[in-house]
Scaffold this motif. Sequence first.
Motif, PDB file in Angstrom:
ATOM      1  N   PHE A  42       1.271  12.805  -0.693  1.00 12.60           N
ATOM      2  CA  PHE A  42       0.167  11.906  -0.359  1.00 12.60           C
ATOM      3  C   PHE A  42       0.423  11.291   1.003  1.00 12.60           C
ATOM      4  CE2 PHE A  42       3.332   9.826  -2.951  1.00 12.60           C
ATOM      5  CZ  PHE A  42       3.653   8.692  -2.222  1.00 12.60           C
ATOM      6  N   GLU A  43      -0.622  10.723   1.571  1.00 11.01           N
ATOM      7  CA  GLU A  43      -0.511  10.020   2.847  1.00 11.01           C
ATOM      8  C   GLU A  43      -1.585   8.952   2.891  1.00 11.01           C
ATOM      9  OE1 GLU A  43      -3.113  12.840   5.785  1.00 11.01           O
ATOM     10  OE2 GLU A  43      -1.055  13.459   5.377  1.00 11.01           O
ATOM     11  N   GLY A  44      -1.389   7.975   3.746  1.00 12.81           N
ATOM     12  CA  GLY A  44      -2.398   6.944   3.837  1.00 12.81           C
ATOM     13  C   GLY A  44      -2.126   5.977   4.972  1.00 12.81           C
ATOM     14  N   THR A  45      -3.157   5.232   5.288  1.00  9.09           N
ATOM     15  CA  THR A  45      -3.095   4.259   6.371  1.00  9.09           C
ATOM     16  C   THR A  45      -3.760   2.966   5.916  1.00  9.09           C
ATOM     17  OG1 THR A  45      -3.255   6.045   7.988  1.00  9.09           O
ATOM     18  CG2 THR A  45      -3.729   3.825   8.777  1.00  9.09           C
ATOM     19  N   ILE A  46      -3.134   1.863   6.275  1.00 13.85           N
ATOM     20  CA  ILE A  46      -3.716   0.541   6.057  1.00 13.85           C
ATOM     21  C   ILE A  46      -3.852  -0.097   7.433  1.00 13.85           C
ATOM     22  CG2 ILE A  46      -3.412  -1.739   5.017  1.00 13.85           C
ATOM     23  CD1 ILE A  46      -1.612  -0.344   2.904  1.00 13.85           C
ATOM     24  N   VAL A  47      -5.072  -0.498   7.764  1.00 10.53           N
ATOM     25  CA  VAL A  47      -5.310  -1.197   9.022  1.00 10.53           C
ATOM     26  C   VAL A  47      -5.583  -2.648   8.672  1.00 10.53           C
ATOM     27  CG1 VAL A  47      -6.723  -1.358  11.104  1.00 10.53           C
ATOM     28  CG2 VAL A  47      -6.202   0.893  10.120  1.00 10.53           C
ATOM     29  N   THR A  48      -4.628  -3.510   9.006  1.00  5.67           N
ATOM     30  CA  THR A  48      -4.766  -4.922   8.684  1.00  5.67           C
ATOM     31  C   THR A  48      -5.384  -5.655   9.870  1.00  5.67           C
ATOM     32  OG1 THR A  48      -2.456  -5.262   9.343  1.00  5.67           O
ATOM     33  CG2 THR A  48      -2.894  -4.989   6.998  1.00  5.67           C
ATOM     34  N   ALA A  49      -6.437  -6.399   9.575  1.00  9.23           N
ATOM     35  CA  ALA A  49      -7.157  -7.160  10.588  1.00  9.23           C
ATOM     36  C   ALA A  49      -6.568  -8.572  10.677  1.00  9.23           C
ATOM     37  CB  ALA A  49      -8.641  -7.224  10.221  1.00  9.23           C
ATOM     38  N   GLU A  50      -6.978  -9.320  11.691  1.00 10.10           N
ATOM     39  CA  GLU A  50      -6.531 -10.718  11.808  1.00 10.10           C
ATOM     40  C   GLU A  50      -6.820 -11.468  10.514  1.00 10.10           C
ATOM     41  OE1 GLU A  50      -4.688 -12.200  14.160  1.00 10.10           O
ATOM     42  OE2 GLU A  50      -4.572 -10.260  15.171  1.00 10.10           O
TER      43      GLU A  50
END
Length: 174
Positions: A42-50
Amino acid sequence: MATQVDIPGYAAGTWVIDTARSNVSFQIRQFGVATRGRFTDFEGTIVTAENPLDSTVSTVIKTASVDTRNERRDTHLRKPELLSVEEHPTMTFTSTGIRADGGGLFVDGDLTVRGVTHPVTLTVDLDSVAGEPLERVTAHTEVSRKAFGVVGPLRVVVSDKVKVTLEIVVSKQG
């Protein structure tokens, strides 16, 4: 704009799942007994905002990587009437929103399995890993296997509900 929420140790940025330290697992009752398994690819990305509530999550899981520690069962799970790995080599989750409610954090999103998409909600626990550029995210949900067309020939002896647990370690990019 979503309401601001305070998460101790939170940092904005782009995070990638560290698959060597992460686990995507499931549990289902078969003949009344809990059967556990996991997906190893599996793979994944989390983009955390301000503001954490403006963040996004996306993951891809290779269905052929199902592992229940029983090769015969794993081969059966890969068949067309269950995961159908040849026709549907991946399942995906894409967030549609993040919300704080009653002291909890929830990620709403679309889960696609066998080409069928349904909304699901992940209940999230966050723990900082002190002194390292890593974050640990634990999330869980429960889904209906029948809703995604995962029915197979043993409908009576296998429960409909599947408990899914994600124990994810991410590292910040850049």
